[in-house]
Scaffold this active site. Structure first.
Site, short mmCIF file in Angstrom:
data_model
loop_
_atom_site.label_atom_id
_atom_site.label_comp_id
_atom_site.label_asym_id
_atom_site.label_seq_id
_atom_site.Cartn_x
_atom_site.Cartn_y
_atom_site.Cartn_z
N LYS A 106 3.59 -8.93 -2.71
CA LYS A 106 2.42 -7.80 -1.33
C LYS A 106 1.07 -7.02 -2.58
O LYS A 106 1.32 -7.23 -3.71
CB LYS A 106 4.09 -6.78 -1.68
CG LYS A 106 3.66 -5.42 -0.92
CD LYS A 106 4.82 -4.22 -0.86
CE LYS A 106 4.67 -3.36 0.79
NZ LYS A 106 5.62 -2.41 0.55
N SER A 121 6.68 -1.53 4.60
CA SER A 121 5.90 -2.01 4.79
C SER A 121 5.38 -3.27 3.99
O SER A 121 5.12 -3.86 4.67
CB SER A 121 5.11 -1.50 4.53
OG SER A 121 5.59 -0.57 2.66
N SER A 137 10.81 0.24 2.96
CA SER A 137 9.56 -1.05 2.43
C SER A 137 10.75 -2.62 2.52
O SER A 137 9.71 -3.18 2.80
CB SER A 137 9.00 -0.68 2.15
OG SER A 137 8.44 -0.06 3.08
#
Ligand code: GLN
Length: 493
Positions: free
Chosen positions: A83, A158, A182
């Site tokens: 990420k 996210s 997330s």
């Protein structure tokens, strides 16, 4: 090599010399290409791909193995996506923000260093809601990520790019971060496993801070064993992060198939409102499967969990407003162009106006407001009290009827929604997090795994279910998850 092999199988084959890391990585890179996972592609799961560097790293692993020095590499040759709020020394670390578009970290996050030391190969950085703020993957300065199961829909957020990467078979493993759901929520929407470790189980060194008392790095994987394997690699004390527990990193994979003795699972009763029928069905089916597998089911209530969203959306923005104060165009982040006569304040204002997206600005304003003189008692301190009550609610649920090993809750109230469907209505977006944020407020570990499908407008969309465990007992949590996963194998095939 089949691109759908698990990380566990890939590492085993590479260690034995039956597959070369370079081939595995090349296959992953071509999978990213084929499904349009790269920057600007039809799925847009990545902000950057490290073609050359990844292949070079893979050849290095192959050389080590050929020289007999690779036996201990738990993730030998496994392609991993990171990420983009987790620092890597290769490429940029943007956190999905214009502000950090050109940011190159001088160091790699502890979790990334540990992955690399275990033989994993970083293929690229994944797209995300800016600074982790969002539940859809739409709030990125680099365009939305799309759900590989239906590109008209969101992958969740996210960590949307990481979940899409694993969900579409681009990589067997990815790292995400979870402040309020997330990792788990996008995992549910993309049909994969997402593990949020106990707060403090994994070092946050090198994770771009959103809300520091809630943030944790964790794996997104194709199955429970891969999630366990990745956590084993990244967990454990780190002198760079004072909030990281000094407890020893757990050994998880070896004991994963040992049954939990007299397994008892708390089934959290759903209020019935606001849940998609496929979610209710998946939750019930998971409970039935656990019972078939020999678990004793105990009905439990989480009475204060209704307040979790309200408390979270005070605490998280409050911490964010403080953490994001450093982005001023001087110390951190992209500096705006100044007009003649502009002063230092214009520099701050212009840089922050240009650098942050709309949702981030909303959170900063919300956070600044709830911390401001005269309002802090009414909002921030009250939310902290609610946080404690929520934590007590989980403790009580775990103690219910003599004690349960894990709680079974949905991951999300519904399947993946359409791109644009909730973006004009922040409140409905925040309600997407009802089942996940309480777990962060309480600091507990939880895992989302696939538990069914929803037929929506001609698409078959994955539905997840969540198991919540006791603090620092990922070992039991993952054994329960493994039991559930195996008991559902036939249903989901
Ligand atoms: N959706 C939540 C938020 O926007 C959680 C995000 C996260 O876990 N990073 O804050």
């Amino acid at each position: 090599m089949n691109r759908h092999r698990s990380a566990f199988e890939v590492a085993d084959a590479v260690r034995r010399g039956e597959a070369s890391a370079a081939d595995v990585v090349a296959l992953s890179l071509s999978a990213i290409e084929d499904v349009g996972g790269g920057p600007g592609g039809s799925i847009n799961a990545y902000t950057q791909i490290f073609h050359e560097r990844a292949l070079e790293q893979a050849r290095g692993i192959d050389a080590r193995i050929a020289s007999g020095d690779g036996a201990g590499l738990a993730l030998a040759g496994v392609p991993v996506a990171i990420k983009d709020n987790i620092c890597t020394s290769t490429g940029r670390t943007t956190a999905g923000s214009r502000f950090l578009e050109q940011y190159r970290s001088p160091f790699a996050a502890t979790a990334v260093q540990r992955l690399i030391a275990s033989g994993a190969v970083i293929v690229g950085k994944t797209n995300m809601d800016e600074f982790g703020m969002g539940s859809s993957g739409e709030h990125s300065a680099f365009g939305p990520t799309r759900n590989p199961h239906d590109p008209a829909r969101v992958p969740g957020g996210s960590s949307g790019g990481s979940a899409a990467s694993v969900g579409a078979g681009m990589t067997p493993l990815a790292l995400g971060s979870d402040t309020g759901g997330s990792i788990r929520q996008p995992a549910a929407h993309c049909g994969v496993v997402g593990l949020k470790p106990t707060y403090g189980r994994v070092s946050r060194w090198g994770l771009i801070a959103y809300a520091s008392s809630l943030d944790v790095i964790g794996p997104i994987a194709g199955d429970v064993r891969d999630a366990a394997l990745a956590l084993e690699v990244i967990a454990g004390a780190d002198p760079h992060d004072a909030t990281c527990s000094s407890r020893q990193a757990p050994s998880l994979v070896g004991s994963l198939d040992e049954p939990v003795d007299r397994l008892r699972v708390g089934i959290v009763q759903l209020s019935g409102e606001g849940n998609h029928p496929a979610v209710v069905e998946a939750h019930r089916r998971a409970a039935d499967r656990l019972a078939d597998a020999g678990a004793e089911l105990v009905e439990v209530e989480l009475p204060n969990v209704d307040h979790a969203v309200s408390a979270y959306y005070v605490v998280a923005p409050a911490e964010a407003s403080s953490n994001l104060a450093r982005y001023d165009g001087v110390r951190y982040g992209r500096r705006a162009e100044l007009a003649p006569g502009d002063g230092i304040h214009d520099l701050f204002i212009k840089s922050r106006c240009e650098g942050f997206g709309e949702e981030v600005k909303r959170r900063i304003m919300l956070g600044t407001y709830v911390l401001s003189a005269g309002y802090a008692d009414r909002y921030y301190l009250k939310a902290l009290k609610a946080r404690r009550v929520i934590k007590q609610g989980y403790d009580a649920a775990f103690d219910e009827a003599g004690g349960v090993h894990a709680l079974l809750v949905p991951t999300t109230p519904g399947p993946a929604f359409k791109i644009g469907e909730k973006s004009g209505d922040p409140l409905s977006m925040y309600l997407e997090d009802v089942y996940t944020v309480g777990v962060n407020l309480a600091g507990l570990p939880a895992v989302s795994l696939p538990a069914g499908q929803a037929e929506v407008d001609g698409s078959r969309l994955p539905v997840g279910v969540q198991l919540v465990g006791k603090a620092f007992d990922e070992s039991t949590l993952l054994r329960v998850a493994r039991t559930l996963e195996s008991s559902m194998a036939g249903v989901l095939a």
